[in-house]
Design an enzyme around this catalytic site. Sequence first.
Site, PDB file in Angstrom:
ATOM      1  N   THR A 183       9.920   7.345  -0.976  1.00  7.47           N
ATOM      2  CA  THR A 183       9.542   6.158  -1.728  1.00  7.47           C
ATOM      3  C   THR A 183       9.021   6.578  -3.093  1.00  7.47           C
ATOM      4  OG1 THR A 183       8.059   4.260  -1.868  1.00  7.47           O
ATOM      5  CG2 THR A 183       7.221   6.154  -0.666  1.00  7.47           C
ATOM      6  N   GLU A 327       6.670   3.349   4.294  1.00  8.71           N
ATOM      7  CA  GLU A 327       5.798   4.116   5.195  1.00  8.71           C
ATOM      8  C   GLU A 327       5.606   3.425   6.545  1.00  8.71           C
ATOM      9  OE1 GLU A 327       5.332   3.372   2.043  1.00  8.71           O
ATOM     10  OE2 GLU A 327       4.274   4.934   0.929  1.00  8.71           O
ATOM     11  N   LYS A 438       7.582  -3.470  -9.864  1.00 18.54           N
ATOM     12  CA  LYS A 438       8.715  -3.556  -8.937  1.00 18.54           C
ATOM     13  C   LYS A 438       9.752  -4.525  -9.479  1.00 18.54           C
ATOM     14  CE  LYS A 438       9.533  -2.790  -4.119  1.00 18.54           C
ATOM     15  NZ  LYS A 438       9.189  -3.007  -2.734  1.00 18.54           N
ATOM     16  N   TRP A 443      11.161   0.472  -7.614  1.00 18.36           N
ATOM     17  CA  TRP A 443       9.920   0.810  -8.306  1.00 18.36           C
ATOM     18  C   TRP A 443      10.129   1.453  -9.677  1.00 18.36           C
ATOM     19  CZ3 TRP A 443       5.743  -1.335  -6.547  1.00 18.36           C
ATOM     20  CH2 TRP A 443       5.578  -1.563  -5.180  1.00 18.36           C
TER      21      TRP A 443
END
Length: 546
Positions: A183, A327, A438, A443
């Site tokens: 990420t 996550e 975002k 991102w």
Amino acid sequence: MKGLMMDRPLLVSDIIDYAAEAHADGQIISMRCEGDRHEQTYSQARDRIVQLSLALEAMGIEMGDRVATLAWNGYRHFELYYAIQGIGAVCHTINPRLSAEQLTYIVGHAEDRVLFTDLTFVPLLEQLKDQLPKLTYVIMTDRAHMPQNSLDALCYEELLEGRPTDRDWPSFDENTAAGLCYTSGTTGDPKGTLYTHRSNVLHAMIVALVTSEAMNEQTRVMPVVPLFHVNAWGLPYTAPLVGAELVFPGPRLDGASLWEVMEAEAVTSAWGVPTIWMGLLNEIKKRGRKPEALAHMVVGGSAASRSLIEQFEKLGVEVNHAWGMTEMSPIGTIGTLPRKARAASFDERMALKVSQGRRVPFVAMKIVDEAGRRLPHDGQSQGELAVRAPTVMGGYFNNPEASRKAMDAEGWFVTGDIATISPDGFLQLRDRTKDLIKSGGEWISSIDLENAAEAHPKIAQCAAIAVPHPRWDERPVLIVVPKDPGDPPTLEEVNALLGGSFARWQLPDDIILVESLPMTATGKISKLTLRSLMQGYVLPELREAG
Ligand code: AMP
């Protein structure tokens, strides 16, 4: 104690074995990079998954080895998930929208051995080849479509050819690593979440439970959310488990293409970020109707607006707003309505639907103040959200420092989202502590933008902040203190510099010149003040559009 239940591991291979038997004729339909449509059943998919797993073993792939994918949503990507994980190797899905720098970093950090790529990304890999570690490349196509390439790449279909179509899968500990996804929704370099067989199977069952009305043998689900974004929200596991058919949209994700595929394939449930559904909505307006069978939609990854949700609901599409994170496998909450709210007025239902919904089973949530003290779930108290679950990571892959920062003293994962939780459990995101933007579900690091832009000779200081955008949700704008107010930098000049390390969609849409930036008591730029100063600001592109 003796005489307990069998200690059988929860393994991903059991999902595909079950689907091939219980939902043997359930279809997987794919729009291919080659430009045509492909279909196969769960039973045929398992045959090919077995062949691919044998090919991987023949290539020397062993338990724990990382095998990367750079691919759209299609049946071969689905096969890779199961073939790699079935033999105890790790399926590392790479996001092709990342900058070349991040992509190279990720492949190196993951220590990938083999990289499977769609035709689309062959030119990109050829460009990056010299920066990337030594890899075996496989192009996900047949011999007839193999492009000329400088990667010495193998051909996917040739790897499968002539291999047996049945096998017993190896058995191993359910806590064995199965998937890896990085990420960039954190500061610094991208960080990896390593999913296990246990977390994947549990997540599949959890998602099946909370979406049971929309996901069963009578339905056809379209994951528009990419297979390279957190397991496509678990759909490649949940759909075969419950017997829902899969429709993979391939590379074309614009509203018109999606509308056509949904209509032709009678998609009943579709999952993706708000930007995608804005595109579909425009197409629906043009055509005067929704794709006939579409009855359910999951929207997440960024905040879905009330207007977006309302418009689909008025068309007869049940919308579930969901919140989650890379996550977290990723689903943490979903906006299905409690029994008592189902009979409420449209307005009352929409008010609940615009929140991020309620937690899914086994995901515990708490909100805490700056000292880490728990705040009440009263719908008013606003705090940082932390979560704990068998589907939440216990630390980042090979990154002890980032892992320490991500977990609190009680062992919860701290999300970086600021939220309230109502007495009946509805989560409402209010802000975020992470200094990130975002855009379209992807991102952009404000800090990285600022650091890179401050290298510009005409910039003394700058801050990157998110401003709202109806299509992309957020877009970056750079607030700049010029070195010489008489000779300030232009957007083009700054973006020419930033273009070296950022993807094009990550570049700021505007530059705003100021004499100074507001500071906090501790001497940091106050993003909070900046954001409030920027209220009412409209991006140039939108000003022009009126
Ligand atoms: P990622 O790991 O890229 O999926 O990003 C996870 C983050 O995206 C969350 O921590 C939130 O900041 C944001 N996010 C995800 N879903 C939503 C949602 N439904 N509404 C608002 N923000 C969301």
